[in-house]
Design a protein around this motif. Structure first.
Motif, PDB file in Angstrom:
ATOM      1  N   ARG A  38       1.295  -1.243  -9.917  1.00  0.00           N
ATOM      2  CA  ARG A  38       0.886  -0.673  -8.643  1.00  0.00           C
ATOM      3  C   ARG A  38       2.133  -0.565  -7.777  1.00  0.00           C
ATOM      4  NH1 ARG A  38      -3.824  -1.515 -10.292  1.00  0.00           N
ATOM      5  NH2 ARG A  38      -5.208  -3.226 -10.310  1.00  0.00           N
ATOM      6  N   ARG A  40       3.782   0.716  -3.850  1.00  0.00           N
ATOM      7  CA  ARG A  40       3.636   1.165  -2.474  1.00  0.00           C
ATOM      8  C   ARG A  40       5.031   1.406  -1.926  1.00  0.00           C
ATOM      9  NH1 ARG A  40      -1.274   0.614  -0.200  1.00  0.00           N
ATOM     10  NH2 ARG A  40      -0.531   0.312   1.921  1.00  0.00           N
ATOM     11  N   GLN A  42       7.495   4.170   1.010  1.00  0.00           N
ATOM     12  CA  GLN A  42       7.582   5.151   2.084  1.00  0.00           C
ATOM     13  C   GLN A  42       8.811   6.014   1.854  1.00  0.00           C
ATOM     14  OE1 GLN A  42       7.775   2.622   5.494  1.00  0.00           O
ATOM     15  NE2 GLN A  42       9.950   2.241   5.286  1.00  0.00           N
ATOM     16  N   VAL A  81       0.146  10.405  -6.175  1.00  0.00           N
ATOM     17  CA  VAL A  81       0.622   9.891  -4.889  1.00  0.00           C
ATOM     18  C   VAL A  81      -0.440  10.153  -3.827  1.00  0.00           C
ATOM     19  CG1 VAL A  81       2.409  10.075  -3.117  1.00  0.00           C
ATOM     20  CG2 VAL A  81       3.015  10.379  -5.531  1.00  0.00           C
ATOM     21  N   GLU A  83      -0.866   9.536   0.376  1.00  0.00           N
ATOM     22  CA  GLU A  83      -0.166   9.156   1.607  1.00  0.00           C
ATOM     23  C   GLU A  83      -1.193   8.813   2.673  1.00  0.00           C
ATOM     24  OE1 GLU A  83       3.445  10.725   4.449  1.00  0.00           O
ATOM     25  OE2 GLU A  83       2.268  12.217   3.369  1.00  0.00           O
ATOM     26  N   SER A  84      -1.069   7.619   3.258  1.00  0.00           N
ATOM     27  CA  SER A  84      -1.982   7.224   4.333  1.00  0.00           C
ATOM     28  C   SER A  84      -1.475   7.795   5.655  1.00  0.00           C
ATOM     29  CB  SER A  84      -2.098   5.703   4.399  1.00  0.00           C
ATOM     30  OG  SER A  84      -0.858   5.134   4.750  1.00  0.00           O
ATOM     31  N   THR A  88       2.472   5.418   4.606  1.00  0.00           N
ATOM     32  CA  THR A  88       2.600   4.602   3.406  1.00  0.00           C
ATOM     33  C   THR A  88       2.176   5.409   2.189  1.00  0.00           C
ATOM     34  OG1 THR A  88       2.176   2.566   4.637  1.00  0.00           O
ATOM     35  CG2 THR A  88       1.827   2.485   2.259  1.00  0.00           C
ATOM     36  N   LEU A  89       2.987   5.346   1.143  1.00  0.00           N
ATOM     37  CA  LEU A  89       2.690   6.040  -0.105  1.00  0.00           C
ATOM     38  C   LEU A  89       2.156   5.029  -1.111  1.00  0.00           C
ATOM     39  CD1 LEU A  89       5.997   8.097  -0.381  1.00  0.00           C
ATOM     40  CD2 LEU A  89       3.814   8.834   0.605  1.00  0.00           C
ATOM     41  N   THR A  90       1.050   5.356  -1.739  1.00  0.00           N
ATOM     42  CA  THR A  90       0.495   4.542  -2.819  1.00  0.00           C
ATOM     43  C   THR A  90       0.623   5.352  -4.093  1.00  0.00           C
ATOM     44  OG1 THR A  90      -1.057   3.485  -1.306  1.00  0.00           O
ATOM     45  CG2 THR A  90      -1.543   3.321  -3.658  1.00  0.00           C
ATOM     46  N   THR A  92       0.079   5.566  -8.276  1.00  0.00           N
ATOM     47  CA  THR A  92      -0.691   5.063  -9.404  1.00  0.00           C
ATOM     48  C   THR A  92      -0.262   5.827 -10.631  1.00  0.00           C
ATOM     49  OG1 THR A  92      -2.554   4.736  -7.896  1.00  0.00           O
ATOM     50  CG2 THR A  92      -3.016   4.639 -10.263  1.00  0.00           C
TER      51      THR A  92
END
Length: 103
Positions: A38, A40, A42, A81, A83-84, A88-90, A92
């Protein structure tokens, strides 16, 4: 790789020969006991208006990028990807058949 903290690149490939854009990101990757990772992060640098427009366009087109770690074989790992709102980039790891063909 057991984990990673540092800078990597997200690359958006149109096909095996054409990289449309590359974004540097600061990233934290954690890998669990079964090998699932996982991540996370930016953007390493704030995107200017033109870069933001390009990023938003690519994310809307297809949110799959190749993540390339420094000093690795440069082949990239296909990731999804998200993006919130706070930037913040998550990331997977993509499943086989997701996104474009890997480079």
């Amino acid at each position: 790789m057991d984990g990673f903290v540092g800078r990597a690149s997200l690359e958006w490939w149109a096909n095996r020969a054409t990289c449309i854009e590359k974004y540097d990101i600061d990233l934290i990757v954690a890998i669990d006991a079964v090998g699932t990772w996982r991540a996370r992060g930016q953007h390493a640098n704030a995107l200017d208006a033109t870069q933001r427009e390009g990023w938003d366009f690519l994310m809307e087109m297809d949110p799959y990028f190749s993540i390339v770690f420094p000093e690795e074989d440069q082949s990239g790992i296909l990731v999804s990807v998200v993006e919130s709102e706070d930037g913040t980039l998550t990331l997977t790891e993509a499943s086989e058949g997701d996104g474009p063909a890997p480079r």
